[in-house]
Design an enzyme around this catalytic site. Structure first.
Site, PDB file in Angstrom:
ATOM      1  CE1 TYR A  42       8.846 -10.679 -11.271  1.00 53.45           C
ATOM      2  CE2 TYR A  42      11.081 -11.485 -10.959  1.00 53.45           C
ATOM      3  CZ  TYR A  42      10.207 -10.447 -11.265  1.00 53.45           C
ATOM      4  OH  TYR A  42      10.692  -9.190 -11.569  1.00 53.45           O
ATOM      5  CB  SER A  79      -0.912  -0.008   1.231  1.00 52.94           C
ATOM      6  OG  SER A  79      -0.096  -0.036   2.371  1.00 52.94           O
ATOM      7  CB  ILE A 116      20.026 -14.016   6.917  1.00 51.78           C
ATOM      8  CG1 ILE A 116      20.481 -12.620   7.329  1.00 51.78           C
ATOM      9  CG2 ILE A 116      20.659 -14.439   5.599  1.00 51.78           C
ATOM     10  CD1 ILE A 116      21.986 -12.491   7.554  1.00 51.78           C
ATOM     11  CG  ASP A 126      -5.725  -5.009 -14.153  1.00 48.42           C
ATOM     12  OD1 ASP A 126      -4.844  -5.488 -14.897  1.00 48.42           O
ATOM     13  OD2 ASP A 126      -6.074  -5.531 -13.083  1.00 48.42           O
ATOM     14  CB  ALA A 177       2.326  -2.623 -14.923  1.00 49.55           C
ATOM     15  CG  ASP A 233      14.926 -16.536  -2.650  1.00 51.79           C
ATOM     16  OD1 ASP A 233      14.019 -16.068  -3.365  1.00 51.79           O
ATOM     17  OD2 ASP A 233      15.094 -16.227  -1.451  1.00 51.79           O
ATOM     18  NE  ARG A 255      19.657 -12.475  -4.468  1.00 51.34           N
ATOM     19  CZ  ARG A 255      19.956 -13.774  -4.446  1.00 51.34           C
ATOM     20  NH1 ARG A 255      21.136 -14.199  -4.880  1.00 51.34           N
ATOM     21  NH2 ARG A 255      19.087 -14.667  -4.007  1.00 51.34           N
TER      22      ARG A 255
HETATM   23  N1  LIG Z   1      12.810  -3.973  -8.012  1.00 52.53           N
HETATM   24  C1  LIG Z   1      13.627  -4.877  -8.513  1.00 52.53           C
HETATM   25  O1  LIG Z   1      14.658  -5.227  -7.919  1.00 52.53           O
HETATM   26  C2  LIG Z   1      13.333  -5.527  -9.830  1.00 52.53           C
HETATM   27  C3  LIG Z   1      14.244  -6.472 -10.343  1.00 52.53           C
HETATM   28  C4  LIG Z   1      13.982  -7.068 -11.562  1.00 52.53           C
HETATM   29  C5  LIG Z   1      12.847  -6.711 -12.277  1.00 52.53           C
HETATM   30  N2  LIG Z   1      11.972  -5.807 -11.766  1.00 52.53           N
HETATM   31  C6  LIG Z   1      10.788  -5.460 -12.551  1.00 52.53           C
HETATM   32  O2  LIG Z   1      10.711  -4.050 -12.640  1.00 52.53           O
HETATM   33  C7  LIG Z   1       9.346  -3.626 -12.687  1.00 52.53           C
HETATM   34  C8  LIG Z   1       9.056  -2.629 -11.569  1.00 52.53           C
HETATM   35  O3  LIG Z   1       9.342  -3.267 -10.320  1.00 52.53           O
HETATM   36  P1  LIG Z   1       9.133  -2.516  -8.944  1.00 52.53           P
HETATM   37  O4  LIG Z   1      10.142  -3.039  -7.995  1.00 52.53           O
HETATM   38  O5  LIG Z   1       9.036  -1.046  -9.180  1.00 52.53           O
HETATM   39  O6  LIG Z   1       7.715  -3.101  -8.520  1.00 52.53           O
HETATM   40  P2  LIG Z   1       6.457  -2.373  -7.845  1.00 52.53           P
HETATM   41  O7  LIG Z   1       5.586  -3.466  -7.330  1.00 52.53           O
HETATM   42  O8  LIG Z   1       6.891  -1.318  -6.901  1.00 52.53           O
HETATM   43  O9  LIG Z   1       5.751  -1.674  -9.081  1.00 52.53           O
HETATM   44  C9  LIG Z   1       4.888  -2.357  -9.963  1.00 52.53           C
HETATM   45  C10 LIG Z   1       3.663  -1.491 -10.171  1.00 52.53           C
HETATM   46  O10 LIG Z   1       2.806  -2.171 -11.101  1.00 52.53           O
HETATM   47  C11 LIG Z   1       1.478  -2.028 -10.657  1.00 52.53           C
HETATM   48  N3  LIG Z   1       0.708  -3.155 -11.197  1.00 52.53           N
HETATM   49  C12 LIG Z   1       0.771  -4.464 -10.808  1.00 52.53           C
HETATM   50  N4  LIG Z   1      -0.092  -5.202 -11.527  1.00 52.53           N
HETATM   51  C13 LIG Z   1      -0.705  -4.337 -12.391  1.00 52.53           C
HETATM   52  C14 LIG Z   1      -1.721  -4.494 -13.373  1.00 52.53           C
HETATM   53  N5  LIG Z   1      -2.270  -5.691 -13.614  1.00 52.53           N
HETATM   54  N6  LIG Z   1      -2.130  -3.403 -14.062  1.00 52.53           N
HETATM   55  C15 LIG Z   1      -1.590  -2.178 -13.802  1.00 52.53           C
HETATM   56  N7  LIG Z   1      -0.627  -1.970 -12.889  1.00 52.53           N
HETATM   57  C16 LIG Z   1      -0.182  -3.042 -12.182  1.00 52.53           C
HETATM   58  C17 LIG Z   1       1.544  -2.031  -9.139  1.00 52.53           C
HETATM   59  O11 LIG Z   1       0.408  -1.406  -8.554  1.00 52.53           O
HETATM   60  C18 LIG Z   1       2.849  -1.258  -8.913  1.00 52.53           C
HETATM   61  O12 LIG Z   1       2.594   0.105  -8.727  1.00 52.53           O
HETATM   62  C19 LIG Z   1       8.523  -4.921 -12.587  1.00 52.53           C
HETATM   63  O13 LIG Z   1       8.224  -5.343 -13.905  1.00 52.53           O
HETATM   64  C20 LIG Z   1       9.471  -5.900 -11.923  1.00 52.53           C
HETATM   65  O14 LIG Z   1       9.147  -7.225 -12.232  1.00 52.53           O
HETATM   66  C21 LIG Z   1      12.192  -5.194 -10.556  1.00 52.53           C
END
Ligand SMILES: NC(=O)c1ccc[n+]([C@@H]2O[C@H](COP(=O)([O-])OP(=O)(O)OC[C@H]3O[C@@H](n4cnc5c(N)ncnc54)[C@H](O)[C@@H]3O)[C@@H](O)[C@H]2O)c1
Length: 314
Positions: free
Chosen positions: A147, A38, A203, A59, A80, A274, A211
């Site tokens: 994932y 949230s 941990i 969405d 997203a 993981d 990482r």
């Molecule tokens: N943070 C990391 O370390 C990391 C690493 C590898 C890949 N990613 C990828 O980067 C992207 C952003 O990651 P993040 O960490 O900012 O995640 P996050 O969860 O903070 O942001 C994702 C956003 O997408 C929105 N969302 C989810 N499902 C949705 C839907 N069906 N329709 C519309 N909006 C939707 C969520 O509300 C959220 O605001 C993602 O694709 C994630 O898989 C992130």
């Protein structure tokens, strides 16, 4: 440019949105404010009065609404997703819908709206337990979590949309992104939160897993450069620091920074899904994007902890 940012309310999407607006671009922010965590509106609220910013609560699984939101866009930055390995182990279908079907929708809507380029968010997790380290883009991809499988399928759709329909795209394989606004389910944030509360860090495993942590501003810098770099035809690109540290080292650095070196870590069983080690080779991104990561782990942790103390927990 007129940009659409999907997932604009999230960690990476909101930081990217700030940067696009600061550089004078128009942004259509698309997010469904998924309840995985949230408080996301707080990062976008500041832009609501900006005439170059439009927020659409959509969405990405609603293809018709997505099509309308892409009208007139030059570039779609697709962030997203249902991020996170562990939740995908608990709920593989949600990850599949949001990440694979969702990306397919983004590509269809982009193709039909005449969008010039889609920048797709992929993940280092597609390598699974990499056959060599640092991992290069051409190395085998063997996902070990739903994932990772959903992200790899999305990469394939990007590649196919180039070969079948000529849609420009790139799939950025981010390696553990961290920094201000980091998601609450991510390790660095959880370790910091517990340390500030005087609780022992927990941990998973022996902590010797490693990482390639990549600081948020470096990631956003790379994403921005993808808008105008040579067309990558749907190919993947590692976005990583190119160095690696163990979870034990990160925990130690956090405890030192918050002044709680007295807290000894507690070790819990390793988590399914993981991977043991991530470490990426960023040579291709350096060359193609004329980009380099600038923030090392010590500086990055200090910047995150400062933000978390003053803003993140507030
Ligand atoms: N943070 C990391 O370390 C990391 C690493 C590898 C890949 N990613 C990828 O980067 C992207 C952003 O990651 P993040 O960490 O900012 O995640 P996050 O969860 O903070 O942001 C994702 C956003 O997408 C929105 N969302 C989810 N499902 C949705 C839907 N069906 N329709 C519309 N909006 C939707 C969520 O509300 C959220 O605001 C993602 O694709 C994630 O898989 C992130």
């Amino acid at each position: 440019m007129k940009a659409v940012v999907t997932g604009a309310a999230g960690f990476i999407g909101s930081t990217l949105t700030d940067r696009l607006l600061a550089e004078g671009h128009e942004v259509v922010a698309v997010d469904n404010f998924d309840d995985y965590y949230s408080g996301k509106m707080r990062f976008l609220r500041r832009h609501l009065e900006n005439e170059r910013f439009r927020l659409l609560e959509i969405d990405i699984l609603d293809l018709d609404a997505l099509r309308r939101s892409f009208e007139g866009a030059d570039v779609v930055f697709h962030m997203a997703a249902q991020a996170g390995v562990r939740i995908s182990v608990r709920d593989p279908l949600k990850a599949h819908h949001a990440n694979t079907t969702g990306t397919l929708h983004v590509l269809l809507a982009a193709r039909d709206a005449g969008v010039r380029r889609v920048i797709n968010s992929s993940s280092s997790s597609v390598y699974g337990n990499a056959v060599r380290l640092p991992a290069r883009e051409e190395d085998p991809t063997v996902p070990i979590s739903p994932y990772a499988a959903s992200k790899l399928a999305a990469e394939h759709y990007c590649r196919l949309f180039h070969s079948l329909y000529g849609l420009e795209s790139v799939s950025l394989r981010y390696f553990t992104v961290y920094g201000p606004r980091q998601r609450p389910d991510m390790a660095i944030r959880i370790f910091t939160d517990r340390a500030l509360d005087g609780k022992r860090p927990q941990i998973y495993g022996d902590g010797e897993q490693t990482r390639d942590f990549t600081f948020i501003t470096d990631v956003v810098d790379a994403i921005m450069r993808c808008a105008d770099c040579p067309d990558l035809k749907g190919a993947p690109l590692n976005i990583c620091s190119g160095s690696t540290v163990s979870v034990n080292q990160v925990v130690h650095a956090i405890l030192k920074t918050v002044g709680r070196e007295d807290l000894t870590p507690e070790h819990l069983p390793p988590q399914p899904g993981d991977v043991d080690h991530t470490w990426g080779d960023n040579t291709r991104a350096r060359e193609l994007l004329e980009w380099e990561p600038r923030v090392g782990i010590e500086e990055g942790l200090a910047r995150f902890i400062e933000w978390y103390r003053t803003v993140g927990r507030a």
